[in-house]
Design a protein around this motif. Structure first.
Motif, PDB file in Angstrom:
ATOM      1  N   ALA B 177       5.065  28.096   8.077  1.00 28.27           N
ATOM      2  CA  ALA B 177       5.180  26.673   7.735  1.00 28.27           C
ATOM      3  C   ALA B 177       3.941  26.234   6.958  1.00 28.27           C
ATOM      4  O   ALA B 177       4.035  25.451   5.998  1.00 28.27           O
ATOM      5  CB  ALA B 177       5.349  25.848   8.999  1.00 28.27           C
ATOM      6  N   THR B 178       2.784  26.749   7.363  1.00 25.41           N
ATOM      7  CA  THR B 178       1.558  26.449   6.633  1.00 25.41           C
ATOM      8  C   THR B 178       1.672  26.944   5.188  1.00 25.41           C
ATOM      9  O   THR B 178       1.307  26.230   4.245  1.00 25.41           O
ATOM     10  CB  THR B 178       0.347  27.112   7.324  1.00 25.41           C
ATOM     11  N   CYS B 179       2.175  28.139   5.015  1.00 23.72           N
ATOM     12  CA  CYS B 179       2.370  28.682   3.660  1.00 23.72           C
ATOM     13  C   CYS B 179       3.297  27.759   2.869  1.00 23.72           C
ATOM     14  O   CYS B 179       3.028  27.419   1.722  1.00 23.72           O
ATOM     15  CB  CYS B 179       3.009  30.061   3.704  1.00 23.72           C
ATOM     16  N   ARG B 180       4.395  27.387   3.530  1.00 24.26           N
ATOM     17  CA  ARG B 180       5.386  26.510   2.883  1.00 24.26           C
ATOM     18  C   ARG B 180       4.713  25.223   2.389  1.00 24.26           C
ATOM     19  O   ARG B 180       4.927  24.795   1.263  1.00 24.26           O
ATOM     20  CB  ARG B 180       6.481  26.206   3.901  1.00 24.26           C
ATOM     21  N   ASP B 181       3.847  24.630   3.265  1.00 24.28           N
ATOM     22  CA  ASP B 181       3.256  23.346   2.923  1.00 24.28           C
ATOM     23  C   ASP B 181       2.078  23.486   1.965  1.00 24.28           C
ATOM     24  O   ASP B 181       1.967  22.757   0.985  1.00 24.28           O
ATOM     25  CB  ASP B 181       2.792  22.637   4.198  1.00 24.28           C
ATOM     26  N   ARG B 182       1.178  24.436   2.260  1.00 24.96           N
ATOM     27  CA  ARG B 182      -0.064  24.510   1.500  1.00 24.96           C
ATOM     28  C   ARG B 182       0.114  25.181   0.135  1.00 24.96           C
ATOM     29  O   ARG B 182      -0.615  24.909  -0.795  1.00 24.96           O
ATOM     30  CB  ARG B 182      -1.123  25.285   2.283  1.00 24.96           C
TER      31      ARG B 182
END
Lengths: 319, 466
Positions: B177-182
């Motif tokens: 999810a972090t990858c998706r957002d950042r």
């Protein structure tokens, strides 16, 4: 279909039993019947229980005759054994692995164990007990993992590492699980007690070929055995001094029995001096290095013969 | 505490720095990386070429074929046991440390978990390389018989693979999810879809966190049982036979211990490489190396104990072929390998951890390399030395020399192992971002409670107290 093949085997065993020559089922005491034989069935459906009894008193490893072990050689020829494999191999035991005897030779076929480590470990059921108790291999199912070879305590399993060399007629024959012909690359092979020959009323090749009559094949169900020259009751063979099975302590319950000896009976019929000269040399003078697997030669010769008409045609064409 | 303090000294940017560091490999790729991939691909290609020759000409091209059916297993089975062994790096270590709530594990669990998956994938290839009839591989499913140890292995390893993938994936979800957002702006559409799909709509809500914790709680217990069973049944392929050297009850636990041992060593090596390559020095510190070094030393002592137990009980009685077996490992043709294994593989790890001066990253990494080499040799000795012991009365034991085909396939597989890791770190964050963050927060929590807590991250003064 392996299942039908197995049914076929059962049928063959039953047929052989109906043809039994001696009606009196002399017994082998203490021999455990295994689960897949049909002990409870009526007499007409009795199933053979093949065993071998090898009389080491008569075996001199063919040293006295100056020939390579004839059991191995005969097996090679008759079973189209691929190069290098010795389904029945003669060993020279220096100190005597059977109790209470000195140096001797020991022909070792597949022991056809009743508690067979190879059958236990096979992941695909490619090696199995035939109804007569022998251990067979379905080379069309074998995946070549070689766990059975690792498990066999007698080194009696052989692997076709590459494309096996056999005469072209053999190569093109339809596969038969009973004869293991043709050999299939990447699968395991071994002595099968010539189950096919025995079902047809014959003898295993090693029994026929042994010049000393040292190898008896018998049927525990009938209680008789023969070395191809004389019949003997299993009872009398089993009552010889010190009859035992190789590595009995492992609990594999082999179907091959040995009568202890050191070739003394063989030595008396003429080959004594050579036989004893052999003791001095390593391997007891066994001529295993002279064993032959003629398949490569035969294949080459046949290829040459086939080339001749082609060549002459070509020559005629030129003219 | 000390290194926590050091870590949070630059106070504010800590969280962003963590994300920056963890996501850097996903953002930027240098020319060195492509060169490495090229070299690894070349080695894998060489292995594939060698295997194509073996497929054409059969196992006749291996050194096993020249041993008159005596040494019927060689490098392939050695590698199989070795790779399945190092697969324990992961899961088992990460699960054990997670259960014991060892906070220092957080920067290394991700690596440990993907080593497991990759090692399993590579290890599971070797039985296939070893098959005489790979075309009939599926017979194991079609005609499988439960009494065969190979079937146990087949099911244990496939269960372990599924379990490890799950166990790797679960803690990945928040980071995906972090990858998706950042990474949102910089991603191609396909990659964005990839992270969006795999992160399963993770928002970090307390309910999601609870569910994740519950799932991880179950998985970390289950995976330990599965991992132990896997290496036990791998050993049972050998221990279910009557061969001298294999026929021993100690094999199951001996293999499990050896697996964890070589797993830790592999983890240390991978840690060192990735730490250097992706500048993870801030998170993977001397502490992780030294703690794993202690684990390595403990396992080394356990291994030593098993060796003594096994060999003394066999050597005292000298039953059957035991003198031949012991002779070849103590003084015979396997002696150099065996003593290397004992001294460099088992005694050295114990020794270096005794002294402060040698408890350094460099020494631990070198020790880990020696441990992996020795554990491979140990697997080789187990497979080949036992098979060489004559079971029938023939005078000369067979000699096994691997051919270039076997060496190329083995080398290619090692390269494949490295290649898969290299690809992994470009797709997934190499650090478990949320776990590291959570760990830092729990460390800081007690003081944060005693002092009226500022919103955001506590300052150094909060941690030390008045």
């Amino acid at each position: 279909m392996p299942i039908s093949r197995r049914d076929l085997l059962k049928g063959a065993g039953a047929a052989a039993a109906t043809l039994s020559l001696l009606p009196d089922p002399a017994l082998a005491h203490g021999e455990e019947m295994e689960g897949d034989t049909h002990g409870a069935e009526s007499e007409s459906q009795r199933v053979r229980r093949w065993v071998m009894v090898i009389d080491l008193r008569a075996c001199d490893g063919c040293v006295g005759l100056g020939v390579p072990p004839q059991c191995t050689q005969g097996c090679n020829w008759a079973r189209f054994v691929p190069e290098g494999q010795q389904w029945i191999e003669v060993y020279a035991l220096e100190q005597g692995h059977l109790e209470g005897i000195g140096s001797h030779f020991m022909p070792a076929p597949c022991m056809q164990c009743q508690n067979a480590p190879c059958v236990n470990v096979c992941p695909v059921g490619a090696t199995f007990h035939a109804p007569e108790g022998t251990v067979l291999i379905d080379q069309e199912r074998c995946i070549g993992c070689r766990l059975c070879m690792a498990a066999c305590p007698y080194d009696r399993r052989f692997f076709n590492w590459g494309e096996p060399v056999q005469p072209p007629q053999v190569r093109s024959a339809p596969y038969d699980v009973l004869t293991q012909v043709p050999a299939i690359e990447g699968t395991v092979m071994k002595c099968d007690f010539c189950t096919d020959r025995m079902s047809a009323g014959g003898l295993p090749t090693c029994v026929e070929m042994c010049p000393r009559g040292a190898i008896y094949v018998g049927d525990l169900e009938e209680g008789i055995a023969t070395n191809g020259r004389r019949m003997a009751s299993m009872e009398s063979l089993m009552s010889e001094n010190g009859v035992g099975r190789y590595k009995e302590e492992l609990g594999t319950e082999p179907r091959v029995y040995y009568i202890p000896g050191h070739g003394q009976d063989a030595a008396t019929d003429g080959g004594a001096s050579e036989a004893f000269a052999g003791w001095e040399s390593p391997g007891g003078g066994l001529m295993k290095d002279r064993l032959e697997w003629p398949w490569r030669r035969i294949t080459d010769e046949l290829a040459k013969l086939e080339a001749i008409p082609a060549a002459s045609e070509a020559a005629m064409g030129d003219g | 505490m000390v290194d926590v303090l050091q870590r949070s000294t630059p106070a504010e940017p800590s969280a962003d720095l963590l994300e920056e560091t963890a996501l850097a490999p996903l953002r930027r790729t240098g020319p060195g990386y492509y060169l490495l991939i090229l070299v690894l691909l070349g080695l894998v290609g060489l292995g594939a070429y060698a295997y194509s020759i073996q497929l054409r000409r059969g196992l006749a091209v291996t050194g096993m074929a020249a041993t008159a059916d005596k040494v019927m297993w060689g490098l392939y089975i050695t590698n199989f046991v070795f790779f399945i062994g190092i697969s324990h790096a992961g899961t088992l270590i990460s699960a054990m440390l997670r259960i014991s709530k060892a906070g220092w594990r957080t920067p290394i669990t991700r690596m440990a978990e993907f080593i497991t998956v990759v090692a399993l994938l590579v290890g599971a290839l070797f039985p296939i390389f070893d098959l005489g009839r790979p075309d009939r591989m599926l017979n194991v499913i079609e005609y499988g018989r439960w009494p065969s140890p190979i079937l146990w292995d087949f099911f244990a390893i496939s269960t372990y693979l599924v379990g490890s993938v799950l166990y790797l994936y679960l803690p990945l979800i928040p980071d995906l999810a972090t990858c998706r957002d950042r990474l949102a702006g910089s991603l191609s559409r396909r990659k964005a879809w990839f992270y969006r799909t795999l992160s399963l709509g993770w928002t970090g809500s307390s309910e999601q966190k609870r569910n994740l914790a519950a799932a991880l709680g179950v998985m970390m217990i289950v995976i330990i049982f599965v991992a132990v069973s896997v290496h036990t049944v791998v050993s049972w392929i050998f221990a279910m036979t009557l061969r001298t050297g294999w026929n021993t009850a100690v094999f199951g636990i001996y293999f499990v211990a050896g697996a964890i041992f070589s797993g830790i060593a592999t983890l240390i090596i991978v840690m060192a490489v990735l730490r250097r390559a992706y500048h993870l020095e801030r998170y993977i510190t001397v502490r992780q190396f030294v703690n794993l070094g202690y684990l390595l030393a403990a396992l080394a002592m356990i291994m030593l104990y098993f060796n003594v137990s096994e060999l003394v009980t066999a050597g005292y009685k000298l039953e059957g072929s035991a003198p031949i077996y012991l002779g070849q490992i103590f003084t015979g043709s396997f002696a150099p390998m065996y003593w290397f294994y004992i001294f460099a593989g088992l005694l050295l790890p114990g020794l270096v951890m005794l002294f402060r001066r040698t408890r350094t990253i460099m020494v631990v990494v070198i020790t880990a390399i020696l441990v992996d080499v020795s554990m491979w040799l140990e697997r080789f000795i187990i497979v080949v030395a036992s098979l060489r012991v004559p079971q029938m009365p023939y005078p000369d034991p067979a000699r096994y020399f691997p051919t270039w085909i076997e060496l190329a396939i083995s080398g290619g597989s090692l390269a494949l192992f490295a290649l898969l890791i290299a690809i992994f770190v470009k797709v997934f964050p190499v650090l478990s971002i949320w776990e590291i963050r959570e760990h830092e927060e729990t460390l800081l929590a007690p003081t944060a409670l005693s002092v009226p807590a500022p919103i955001g991250r506590p300052s150094v003064a909060d941690v030390i107290g008045p």
